[in-house]
Enzyme design. Structure first.
Site, PDB file in Angstrom:
ATOM      1  N   ASN A   9      14.831  66.781  37.878  1.00 13.18           N
ATOM      2  CA  ASN A   9      13.540  67.482  38.281  1.00 13.18           C
ATOM      3  C   ASN A   9      12.815  66.464  39.061  1.00 13.18           C
ATOM      4  O   ASN A   9      12.369  65.501  38.460  1.00 13.18           O
ATOM      5  CB  ASN A   9      13.127  68.026  36.749  1.00 13.18           C
ATOM      6  CG  ASN A   9      11.768  68.497  36.844  1.00 13.18           C
ATOM      7  OD1 ASN A   9      11.470  68.721  38.017  1.00 13.18           O
ATOM      8  ND2 ASN A   9      10.943  68.437  35.739  1.00 13.18           N
ATOM      9  N   TRP A  10      12.688  66.799  40.351  1.00 12.52           N
ATOM     10  CA  TRP A  10      11.814  65.609  41.109  1.00 12.52           C
ATOM     11  C   TRP A  10      10.449  65.968  40.752  1.00 12.52           C
ATOM     12  O   TRP A  10       9.828  65.118  41.329  1.00 12.52           O
ATOM     13  CB  TRP A  10      12.132  66.040  42.502  1.00 12.52           C
ATOM     14  CG  TRP A  10      13.499  65.499  43.091  1.00 12.52           C
ATOM     15  CD1 TRP A  10      14.633  65.220  42.196  1.00 12.52           C
ATOM     16  CD2 TRP A  10      13.992  65.713  44.401  1.00 12.52           C
ATOM     17  NE1 TRP A  10      15.631  64.944  42.891  1.00 12.52           N
ATOM     18  CE2 TRP A  10      15.454  65.117  44.364  1.00 12.52           C
ATOM     19  CE3 TRP A  10      13.306  66.049  45.470  1.00 12.52           C
ATOM     20  CZ2 TRP A  10      16.294  65.012  45.549  1.00 12.52           C
ATOM     21  CZ3 TRP A  10      14.199  65.939  47.007  1.00 12.52           C
ATOM     22  CH2 TRP A  10      15.641  65.558  46.657  1.00 12.52           C
ATOM     23  N   LYS A  11      10.033  67.053  40.337  1.00  4.82           N
ATOM     24  CA  LYS A  11       8.581  67.392  39.895  1.00  4.82           C
ATOM     25  C   LYS A  11       7.694  67.207  41.345  1.00  4.82           C
ATOM     26  O   LYS A  11       8.270  67.405  42.298  1.00  4.82           O
ATOM     27  CB  LYS A  11       7.754  66.056  38.803  1.00  4.82           C
ATOM     28  CG  LYS A  11       8.762  66.229  37.618  1.00  4.82           C
ATOM     29  CD  LYS A  11       8.150  65.540  36.489  1.00  4.82           C
ATOM     30  CE  LYS A  11       9.005  65.489  35.004  1.00  4.82           C
ATOM     31  NZ  LYS A  11       8.086  64.974  33.992  1.00  4.82           N
ATOM     32  N   HIS A  96       9.035  74.542  31.891  1.00  4.16           N
ATOM     33  CA  HIS A  96       8.792  73.197  31.708  1.00  4.16           C
ATOM     34  C   HIS A  96       7.694  72.585  30.771  1.00  4.16           C
ATOM     35  O   HIS A  96       6.583  73.438  31.258  1.00  4.16           O
ATOM     36  CB  HIS A  96       8.935  72.283  33.002  1.00  4.16           C
ATOM     37  CG  HIS A  96       8.955  70.945  32.665  1.00  4.16           C
ATOM     38  ND1 HIS A  96       7.830  70.048  32.427  1.00  4.16           N
ATOM     39  CD2 HIS A  96       9.947  69.987  32.913  1.00  4.16           C
ATOM     40  CE1 HIS A  96       8.347  68.723  32.392  1.00  4.16           C
ATOM     41  NE2 HIS A  96       9.431  68.827  32.444  1.00  4.16           N
ATOM     42  N   GLU A  98       5.095  70.860  31.374  1.00  2.00           N
ATOM     43  CA  GLU A  98       4.037  70.451  32.109  1.00  2.00           C
ATOM     44  C   GLU A  98       3.482  71.995  32.575  1.00  2.00           C
ATOM     45  O   GLU A  98       2.437  72.134  32.842  1.00  2.00           O
ATOM     46  CB  GLU A  98       4.611  69.633  33.397  1.00  2.00           C
ATOM     47  CG  GLU A  98       4.778  68.110  32.720  1.00  2.00           C
ATOM     48  CD  GLU A  98       5.834  67.382  33.594  1.00  2.00           C
ATOM     49  OE1 GLU A  98       5.901  67.645  34.609  1.00  2.00           O
ATOM     50  OE2 GLU A  98       6.071  66.252  33.089  1.00  2.00           O
ATOM     51  N   GLU A 167      13.539  69.457  25.770  1.00  2.00           N
ATOM     52  CA  GLU A 167      12.750  68.198  26.276  1.00  2.00           C
ATOM     53  C   GLU A 167      11.333  68.089  25.168  1.00  2.00           C
ATOM     54  O   GLU A 167      10.454  68.927  25.109  1.00  2.00           O
ATOM     55  CB  GLU A 167      12.171  68.706  27.387  1.00  2.00           C
ATOM     56  CG  GLU A 167      13.140  68.790  28.572  1.00  2.00           C
ATOM     57  CD  GLU A 167      12.615  68.623  30.001  1.00  2.00           C
ATOM     58  OE1 GLU A 167      13.156  67.616  30.698  1.00  2.00           O
ATOM     59  OE2 GLU A 167      11.270  68.957  30.318  1.00  2.00           O
ATOM     60  N   GLY A 173       7.737  61.244  30.233  1.00  2.00           N
ATOM     61  CA  GLY A 173       6.781  60.341  30.883  1.00  2.00           C
ATOM     62  C   GLY A 173       6.153  59.237  29.858  1.00  2.00           C
ATOM     63  O   GLY A 173       5.249  58.601  30.135  1.00  2.00           O
ATOM     64  N   SER A 213      12.765  61.106  29.299  1.00  2.00           N
ATOM     65  CA  SER A 213      12.948  59.497  29.520  1.00  2.00           C
ATOM     66  C   SER A 213      14.596  59.410  29.168  1.00  2.00           C
ATOM     67  O   SER A 213      14.992  58.317  28.666  1.00  2.00           O
ATOM     68  CB  SER A 213      12.141  58.698  28.343  1.00  2.00           C
ATOM     69  OG  SER A 213      10.796  58.877  28.708  1.00  2.00           O
ATOM     70  N   GLY A 234      13.937  63.216  34.783  1.00  2.00           N
ATOM     71  CA  GLY A 234      12.662  63.296  35.444  1.00  2.00           C
ATOM     72  C   GLY A 234      12.604  61.913  36.328  1.00  2.00           C
ATOM     73  O   GLY A 234      13.388  61.763  37.512  1.00  2.00           O
ATOM     74  N   GLY A 235      11.962  60.852  36.087  1.00  2.00           N
ATOM     75  CA  GLY A 235      11.913  59.776  36.840  1.00  2.00           C
ATOM     76  C   GLY A 235      13.123  59.360  37.340  1.00  2.00           C
ATOM     77  O   GLY A 235      13.338  58.585  38.568  1.00  2.00           O
TER      78      GLY A 235
END
Ligand code: 3PY
Length: 250
Positions: A9-11, A96, A98, A167, A173, A213, A234-235
């Site tokens: 997930n590049w966001k 998601h 967010e 999640e 994050g 994470s 994510g990251g």
């Protein structure tokens, strides 16, 4: 039998040139050393039409991170499921945390999005998970059950096309990760809810990914659990080497 999947997930990261470069790099790395699981990259809308033609479809699936809850028309700034599908994308992340928190996406809105995604042959990667206060109050099971209402109105056939992603919001994050035991416990609970709704066979065929994470250093112990069928990353999906490190956990 269900699939093991690692989805990125590049966001809201990477401009178009950077996104194309990352997709090319991943394609090269994974063509040279084939993954033992399905791999999906979910990119910002503007990348989709450029990224889908440069990745080998047999190795990397491509998805969006959202789609509209309306078919088409006067909804300035929105992108429909049909538009996403017209780029060649095959997946879409929906629900998601967010989107739920910052864009107020409700169970009902998400139910519409899921239906439109499926009507356009996009497979939803449907996210569920509790916030810290809910975990501390031991309410995680009821929270995920309530969130699943958006997909539990589907027919068994349509539900069979959905990938679930658990999640925990407190692990997104923050650098905190659910322990492998916490992940297994709630994934097993989610699978039992699917079994109660659609039967054991559908439940056994549903991929349930862990997100929050997840990184090369903890992916193996998370994915070793019987009910954890991969990750939504994510990251660590933003660097080919880190993403490959997670894929290699299978
Ligand atoms: C994360 O791991 O940060 C995610 O939110 C993946 O979707």
């Amino acid at each position: 039998m269900r699939k093991n999947i690692v989805a990125g997930n590049w966001k809201m990261n990477k401009n178009l040139q950077e996104g194309i470069a990352l997709a090319k790099e991943l394609n090269e790395v994974l063509t040279a050393d084939k993954p033992n699981c399905d791999v999906i990259i979910c990119t910002p809308f503007i990348h989709l039409a450029s990224v889908t033609p440069i990745v080998d479809k047999n190795i990397i699936g491509v998805g969006a991170e959202n789609c509209a809850d309306k078919v088409s028309g006067a909804y300035t700034g929105e992108v429909s499921a049909e538009m996403v599908a017209s780029t060649g994308a095959q997946y879409v992340i929906l629900g998601h945390s967010e989107r739920r928190a910052y864009y107020h996406e409700t169970v009902e809105i998400l139910e519409e999005k899921v239906k439109l995604a499926l009507a356009n042959n996009l497979k939803p990667i449907f996210c569920i998970g509790e916030v810290l206060e809910e975990r501390e109050a031991n309410k995680q099971n009821e929270v995920v059950e309530a969130q699943l209402a958006s997909v539990f109105s589907l027919s068994a056939e349509d539900f069979g096309k959905v990938i679930l992603a658990y999640e925990p919001v407190w692990a997104i994050g923050t650098g905190k990760t659910a322990t492998p035991e916490q992940a297994q416990e709630i994934h097993a609970h989610i699978r039992s809810l699917v079994a109660a709704k659609y039967g054991q066979e559908v439940a056994e065929n549903t991929s349930i990914l862990y997100g929050g994470s997840c990184k090369p250093s903890n992916a193996k112990e998370l994915f070793a659990n019987p009910d954890v069928d991969g990750g939504l990353i994510g990251g660590a999906a933003l660097k080919a080497a880190d993403f490959k490190g997670i894929i290699d956990a299978f």
